[in-house]
Motif scaffolding. Structure first.
Motif, PDB file in Angstrom:
ATOM      1  N   LEU A   1       0.813  -1.204   0.000  1.00  0.00           N
ATOM      2  CA  LEU A   1       0.000   0.000   0.000  1.00  0.00           C
ATOM      3  C   LEU A   1       0.854   1.265   0.000  1.00  0.00           C
ATOM      4  CD1 LEU A   1      -2.784   1.271   0.085  1.00  0.00           C
ATOM      5  CD2 LEU A   1      -2.744   1.024   2.574  1.00  0.00           C
ATOM      6  N   SER A   2       1.981   1.245   0.696  1.00  0.00           N
ATOM      7  CA  SER A   2       2.825   2.443   0.769  1.00  0.00           C
ATOM      8  C   SER A   2       3.377   2.831  -0.608  1.00  0.00           C
ATOM      9  CB  SER A   2       3.957   2.261   1.776  1.00  0.00           C
ATOM     10  OG  SER A   2       4.804   1.209   1.392  1.00  0.00           O
ATOM     11  N   SER A   3       3.682   1.852  -1.447  1.00  0.00           N
ATOM     12  CA  SER A   3       4.168   2.145  -2.803  1.00  0.00           C
ATOM     13  C   SER A   3       3.099   2.870  -3.605  1.00  0.00           C
ATOM     14  CB  SER A   3       4.543   0.852  -3.528  1.00  0.00           C
ATOM     15  OG  SER A   3       5.527   0.142  -2.839  1.00  0.00           O
TER      16      SER A   3
ATOM     17  N   ALA B   1       0.446   4.483  -2.372  1.00  0.00           N
ATOM     18  CA  ALA B   1       0.149   5.769  -1.742  1.00  0.00           C
ATOM     19  C   ALA B   1       1.189   6.817  -2.138  1.00  0.00           C
ATOM     20  CB  ALA B   1       0.089   5.609  -0.226  1.00  0.00           C
ATOM     21  N   ASP B   2       2.435   6.403  -2.257  1.00  0.00           N
ATOM     22  CA  ASP B   2       3.509   7.310  -2.653  1.00  0.00           C
ATOM     23  C   ASP B   2       3.248   7.903  -4.034  1.00  0.00           C
ATOM     24  OD1 ASP B   2       6.118   8.570  -2.701  1.00  0.00           O
ATOM     25  OD2 ASP B   2       6.803   6.879  -3.923  1.00  0.00           O
TER      26      ASP B   2
ATOM     27  N   GLU C   1       0.043  10.202  -4.009  1.00  0.00           N
ATOM     28  CA  GLU C   1       0.295  11.531  -3.444  1.00  0.00           C
ATOM     29  C   GLU C   1       1.087  12.410  -4.406  1.00  0.00           C
ATOM     30  OE1 GLU C   1      -1.198  12.656  -0.813  1.00  0.00           O
ATOM     31  OE2 GLU C   1      -2.046  10.701  -0.351  1.00  0.00           O
TER      32      GLU C   1
ATOM     33  N   TRP D   1      -4.534  -3.995  -3.420  1.00  0.00           N
ATOM     34  CA  TRP D   1      -3.963  -2.791  -2.809  1.00  0.00           C
ATOM     35  C   TRP D   1      -4.601  -1.529  -3.366  1.00  0.00           C
ATOM     36  CZ3 TRP D   1      -2.028  -3.653   1.567  1.00  0.00           C
ATOM     37  CH2 TRP D   1      -1.230  -4.766   1.827  1.00  0.00           C
TER      38      TRP D   1
ATOM     39  N   LEU E   1      -6.481   1.389  -1.246  1.00  0.00           N
ATOM     40  CA  LEU E   1      -6.156   2.807  -1.402  1.00  0.00           C
ATOM     41  C   LEU E   1      -7.418   3.605  -1.732  1.00  0.00           C
ATOM     42  CD1 LEU E   1      -3.849   4.969  -1.586  1.00  0.00           C
ATOM     43  CD2 LEU E   1      -3.809   4.474  -4.040  1.00  0.00           C
TER      44      LEU E   1
ATOM     45  N   GLU F   1      -9.552   4.008   1.338  1.00  0.00           N
ATOM     46  CA  GLU F   1      -8.972   5.011   2.248  1.00  0.00           C
ATOM     47  C   GLU F   1      -9.199   6.437   1.760  1.00  0.00           C
ATOM     48  OE1 GLU F   1      -4.841   4.236   2.888  1.00  0.00           O
ATOM     49  OE2 GLU F   1      -5.235   2.603   4.283  1.00  0.00           O
TER      50      GLU F   1
ATOM     51  N   SER G   1       6.929   5.223  -8.164  1.00  0.00           N
ATOM     52  CA  SER G   1       7.069   5.399  -6.716  1.00  0.00           C
ATOM     53  C   SER G   1       8.547   5.423  -6.341  1.00  0.00           C
ATOM     54  CB  SER G   1       6.343   4.281  -5.966  1.00  0.00           C
ATOM     55  OG  SER G   1       6.916   3.028  -6.261  1.00  0.00           O
TER      56      SER G   1
ATOM     57  N   ASP H   1      10.154   3.701  -4.252  1.00  0.00           N
ATOM     58  CA  ASP H   1      10.734   2.365  -4.119  1.00  0.00           C
ATOM     59  C   ASP H   1      10.723   1.584  -5.445  1.00  0.00           C
ATOM     60  OD1 ASP H   1       8.089   1.608  -4.418  1.00  0.00           O
ATOM     61  OD2 ASP H   1       7.928   0.716  -2.416  1.00  0.00           O
TER      62      ASP H   1
END
Length: 121
Positions: free
Chosen positions: A14-16, A18-19, A22, A43, A47, A50, A106, A108
């Motif tokens: 999820l962080s990838s 979300a990055d 954003e 994922w 997102l 959220e 992203s 990463d």
């Protein structure tokens, strides 16, 4: 209609996503929905939940042949399109749509995103 197509590696989290979300919304502004490959939507759906955005699912085969701004050798070989994220954005925005810019990657390097808008005549 303005939509964001999101592509990602199976190992992404999820962080990838979300990055890249954003980064793109800071650059281009809000989107109305997210678009993901049906077989890798978990994922992206999280997102979307959220952020209060609907998620449109696209079948893998539908990305084939979609003309994109960028060219990834992997995407070209595996999906028959230069960029999964760009193809998803264009498919999600519908006929007569255009990309607002090339895909973003992203930090990463696990996810990509692109934004397209439907051109209203």
């Amino acid at each position: 209609m303005i939509v964001m197509g999101l592509g990602h590696r199976r190992e992404a989290g999820l962080s990838s996503l979300a990055d890249v979300f954003e980064s793109l919304t800071q650059r281009y502004g809000p989107v109305e929905s997210l678009v993901a490959l049906a077989d890798k939507a978990e994922w992206v759906q999280l997102l979307g939940a959220e952020r209060g955005l609907p998620v449109v699912l696209v079948e893998d085969k539908d990305c084939g042949g979609v003309e994109t701004l960028t060219r990834s050798p992997y995407s070209q070989r595996e999906k028959n399109t230069g960029s999964v994220a760009e193809a998803l954005a264009l498919l999600g925005a519908g006929p007569g749509s255009r990309l607002l810019g090339p895909r973003q990657i992203s930090n990463d390097r696990m996810a990509t995103g692109a934004i397209a808008e439907q051109i209203r005549l």
